[in-house]
Structure formats: C-alpha cells, structure tokens
Design an enzyme around this catalytic site. Structure first.
Site, short mmCIF file in Angstrom:
data_model
loop_
_atom_site.label_atom_id
_atom_site.label_comp_id
_atom_site.label_asym_id
_atom_site.label_seq_id
_atom_site.Cartn_x
_atom_site.Cartn_y
_atom_site.Cartn_z
N HIS A 341 0.82 -1.22 0.00
CA HIS A 341 0.00 0.00 0.00
C HIS A 341 0.84 1.26 0.00
O HIS A 341 0.32 2.37 -0.12
CB HIS A 341 -0.97 -0.01 1.19
CG HIS A 341 -0.35 0.24 2.53
ND1 HIS A 341 -0.04 -0.76 3.41
CD2 HIS A 341 0.01 1.40 3.15
CE1 HIS A 341 0.47 -0.24 4.51
NE2 HIS A 341 0.51 1.07 4.37
N ASP A 389 -0.12 -7.56 1.14
CA ASP A 389 0.40 -6.20 1.29
C ASP A 389 1.93 -6.21 1.29
O ASP A 389 2.57 -6.07 2.33
CB ASP A 389 -0.14 -5.59 2.58
CG ASP A 389 0.11 -4.10 2.67
OD1 ASP A 389 0.45 -3.50 1.64
OD2 ASP A 389 -0.02 -3.54 3.77
N GLY A 485 3.17 6.12 9.35
CA GLY A 485 4.53 6.38 8.88
C GLY A 485 5.47 5.22 9.04
O GLY A 485 6.57 5.23 8.50
N SER A 487 4.53 2.14 8.13
CA SER A 487 4.13 1.15 7.13
C SER A 487 5.31 0.67 6.30
O SER A 487 6.14 1.46 5.85
CB SER A 487 3.08 1.74 6.20
OG SER A 487 1.84 1.80 6.82
#
Length: 538
Positions: A341, A389, A485, A487
């Site tokens: 993502h 993901d 932040g 991720s």
C-alpha cells in the site's frame, strides 16, 4: 429457497443510507409503531381461527395436482403422492382419488402442512426439524407461546436499554444512544463491508420498512426438512430473520411477505464508514482500520537496525523535496522490501539508508533512487484489511551494486520458516507516536510479542478478516505498537544470532489500542515470490 420476485426499488441504486439525517427511512424519526396493531389483526395470515388448526387449507394442495398428473403414475398411489411418510390409500377405484394418512403433525391432502393459516395466532409460523416441527414467532405486542394474548410494553419489547412508549395498543421504542431499529436491536457498530457477504448483524427490516421473514419461515422454505440448525451456517443463514447476503447481491437483503406473495428487498443496514479513496488516505482516519501504523518506542543505538530504510516520495518530475512516507527493509544491495500500500505510481521515489534522524543529513546515510516498484499481483485493499500487502523496490546502481555495506547499512535475512508464538521481536520506524501525530524525526524501536493467529482471530480482536499472509504482533493490553509512517517497515526477529525480516508493518485498528495489536505481512509466505522477482539465492 426461492428468490424470484423483488419489490420495485424506484430506480434508486445506491445504498439505503446515502440519504442524510431526517430522511423518512431514519428509524429514529419514523414512528412506524402507529397502526401496527391494526395491521397485524387485519392480516389474513395472523387470524385467530377457533380450534387453532387453521382449517383444512386443501386448496393449496390442489394447485400441485397438475404436476402429479404429468408424472404419468402407474397407479393412484404409485409413486406415493403423500409427503413426509404419509400412507396413500385409494378412495375410489378408477377415479384416481386417494387419501393420505398423515403422521403427526402433518395434515392436508398430501401431508404438506406443518405451518397452517391461523396456527400461530398473531405470529409467524416457522419450520423446525424436531417435533412438533413448527414454532410460533409472535408479533409484538402479542405474547408467546400462542400469540393470542397481548400486553403493550409488558414485558418491555425494546432491547439494549430502550424505553417502550405506549400509544393505545401500539408502541414505539426510544432507543439508548447508538442503538436503532424498531426494537433497538441494532448497535452502533452494526454495519456491512463490501457487498455484505460477511455481515452478521441484527438488522431485520427492509429499506422500505417491511419486517424480514425468518429464513426458516414456511413462506420461504419448500416442503421438506428444515435445513437450519440452531447455529448459523457459514453463509449466515439460520433460524432467525436478520438480513444476510448469501448469493452475491450488492448488499444484505431478506425475504418479506406481501399478502400471499413472497418478495425480497435490500435491507435498511448501514455500510461501514470508509473514509478512503486510497489506502494512503486512511492514515488520517480516526476510528477506522488504519493502514499505517511506534507508540511506546525508544531511540535505538546507531547501527543497531542497519536494514531499516526510509522510503521517500515527491510528485513526479517535480523539484519538491522528498518526504518520508513509509518504512522499508534492505534485503539485497539493490532491493528493498516494503508494504504494497506504500506504492504510488504517480510519485518519484528514493530511499535513505543508514539514517537515524531524518531532520538532518547524517554522514553515514546513503540516498538511492528507486528505479522500479513491484507490487504483489494479488494485492487487494478492503475497508477492513489489506491482503498480499507486499512490494519490492529495485534501486538504481552501477554494475549490479547499489547500497554499500557499512556499520550502518546491512541487509536483513529472509525467514525460512515460522517462529514460535510469544517470541519477542523488534518493530522500528519514524511513524506517529503518542506525542506526535505527524511522526518522529528520530528512528524509534520497540519490543513486541508474536501473537497466536487463532487468538488474534477471536471476535473481540480482529475476527475472520485475517488470512495466512498476515500475522499479529504487539501487546493485547495496548500501549506499544507501530503507527502512521511506519508502514512497510520491519518486524525484525533474531534467530541463531542472525536478524530476519519476519513481518512488514501493514495495518491495524488505531495505534496502541487494547485488543488491537498491529497486523504485519507474513514475509515467510512470500519468500518464493521475492526470490522470483529479485533472483536472490538462498
């Protein structure tokens, strides 16, 4: 089950709650209780018939005789026209007349009747698998077991602390804050996602205010054994009248009855809030599942996390300064692993390695351009979770060499199998903290525990949205977590004196919340995919 006719939806194609507050379908503004008592008592199927047997009702059996005739039977009783093990007896030879001796409680010409008109007084008759093979579901204010006597507001039909307000023989429920529905059954978190296939809430009214029939109503089921147990099936159907979507409609629906006709319509059920258009926008959501997600973190010593990467972006072909967007993990000189993502195709990307403080240029940092971003082919964003993901960033270098190994820049190993539940691992990143929602300039780390997948899939935690490409880590008591932040950053675990990237920060419900640990991409599942793209050898 039969699903043919449908109430005309007046050309409206959007979900029922696209209208605003004050719309006539708003249950708090709609005093639908008035006149309901008269509607029940005048309904032919809720008539009280002396004797309670509902009459013979053989007219319904006659309508199916044509099908029996088409079968060209060898004799009046061959094949046996009697249902439910009824015994066929010939009445008059040569005139094709027969009589069925029916086992209790079945009655009628061919023994089809379990539920009969008037059998349940002012209530709906539903089919059951055990004697007496039917049950009466009373319409308030009529009382069980026979749905003949009535008492308004005694006992209180309003659930979840709702107050019953009497008006003659009718009543309304004033629901507690957050609860809706005619009987206050619908809670504040009662909503559906996607097309509602997984909806298991308590809404039992159509968008136009019709009461849903029970899924085991005799209006819905054909003759035969009740297919529903006392517990819900996988598709959510069962001996209840809650809205479901077992057949791929665009949202939850239910059957309702209009006279003798069986119809269906979409339900007055709310779609779960989705403040996003993209996953990146979810970073600003408050109570929704957030796809970025270090609360309770401490500053690590320089060089202790040499595989940590800052993934930075700016608008394509612009001169705007790059800004930190996500974390990442260096797994090879020219390859960085991050979350799927985090990829934005309309942005220029670079990575910063060997840095502790993003607010200042450090002597040991390395800045490299991202030449290609490869997101997993089966990546999928949902409002409640993100699947597959994971992504790879190919860095720009010379002669197959990009990042230079140093004390502050090293690669992390890929996992070669599962690690035990309860193992302590490290999360790290520059994301939001309990003191700053805009993120930390300084790299932070925190210790978390790997949480059993079955435990994490309990209803009060994340339920059934997790798959084997995800893992839980954190503390169920809350407090320590990854956040906005972070991720794409690493969940690093030490095994045999080597550090491996066991997970990537993916998503979660808020940050540091009780019973809502962080969800991480399970890297072990994707090792083959990583090797196929990067040609990294074992």
């Amino acid at each position: 089950m039969k699903k043919k006719d449908k109430h005309n939806h007046h050309g409206r194609h959007g979900p029922p709650h696209e209208h605003g507050p004050g719309h006539p379908h708003d249950r708090q503004n709609k005093r639908r209780g008035h006149g309901r008592f008269d509607a029940i008592t005048h309904d032919e199927f809720f008539q009280i018939i002396p004797g309670g047997d509902g009459g013979d009702d053989d007219e319904d059996d006659e309508s199916s005789d044509w099908l029996y005739d088409l079968q060209e039977p060898e004799g009046v009783c061959v094949p046996n026209p009697c249902l439910h093990n009824g015994v066929c007896r010939e009445k008059e030879r040569g005139k094709r007349k027969f009589k069925c001796d029916c086992p209790k409680p079945f009655k009628g010409k061919k023994c089809p009747k379990r539920c009969k008109r008037g059998q349940c007084g002012r209530g709906e008759c539903v089919v059951t698998s055990k004697p007496p093979y039917y049950e009466c579901k009373c319409k308030a204010p009529f009382l069980p077991p026979n749905c003949v006597d009535y008492e308004v507001c005694e006992p209180n039909p309003c659930q979840n602390g709702g107050t019953c307000v009497r008006d003659g023989n009718d009543f309304d429920c004033t629901c507690s804050p957050g609860f809706t529905g005619r009987l206050c059954k619908v809670g504040p978190d009662d909503c559906y996602t996607d097309d509602g296939e997984s909806y298991r809430g308590n809404v039992s009214e159509t968008d136009d205010g019709h009461d849903c029939l029970f899924w085991n109503s005799h209006f819905v089921l054909e003759d035969g054994t009740n297919p529903f147990d006392t517990t819900d099936k996988e598709d959510g159907l069962g001996p209840h009248n809650y809205c479901r979507n077992p057949d791929g409609e665009r949202m939850p629906w239910c059957f309702y009855r209009k006279g003798r006709d069986l119809k269906w319509d979409y339900c007055d059920v709310r779609k779960c809030d989705d403040p996003t258009g993209t996953v990146q926008d979810m970073w600003t959501a408050t109570a929704q599942k957030q796809i970025t997600r270090i609360y309770g973190g401490l500053k690590p010593t320089p060089g202790s996390l040499p595989w940590q990467v800052s993934v930075q972006m700016r608008p394509r072909n612009s001169n705007v300064p790059f800004s930190h967007t996500c974390g990442g993990v260096l797994i090879e000189s020219c390859w960085v692993l991050t979350a799927g993502h985090c990829i934005q195709t309309n942005k220029d990307m670079q990575v910063v390695l060997g840095s502790q403080d993003l607010s200042a240029k450090e002597p040991d940092e390395q800045v490299l351009t991202v030449e290609e971003a490869i997101r997993h082919e089966n990546y999928s964003e949902k409002s409640y979770a993100v699947y597959n993901d994971i992504a790879l960033l190919r860095l720009k270098g010379q002669n197959g060499k990009c990042a230079e190994e140093s004390q502050f820049v090293k690669t992390a190993c890929l996992p070669d199998g599962p690690l035990p539940d309860g193992m302590e691992c490290t999360i790290s990143g520059w994301g939001s903290t309990e003191n700053s929602s805009y993120g930390s300039h300084h790299l932070l780390e925190a210790k978390v525990l790997l949480i059993n997948q079955q435990k994490c899939s309990q209803p009060q935690i994340y339920g059934r949205v997790l798959d084997n490409g995800m893992l839980c880590a954190g503390h169920l008591a809350g407090g320590v977590d990854s956040c906005q932040g972070d991720s794409g950053g690493p969940l690093s675990c030490e095994q045999n004196s080597a550090y491996m990237v066991y997970g990537l920060v993916s998503w979660g419900d808020q940050c540091g919340k009780k019973n809502k640990p962080g969800i991480y991409t399970r890297v072990a599942k994707y090792v083959d995919w990583i090797r196929s793209k990067t040609m990294i050898k074992k």
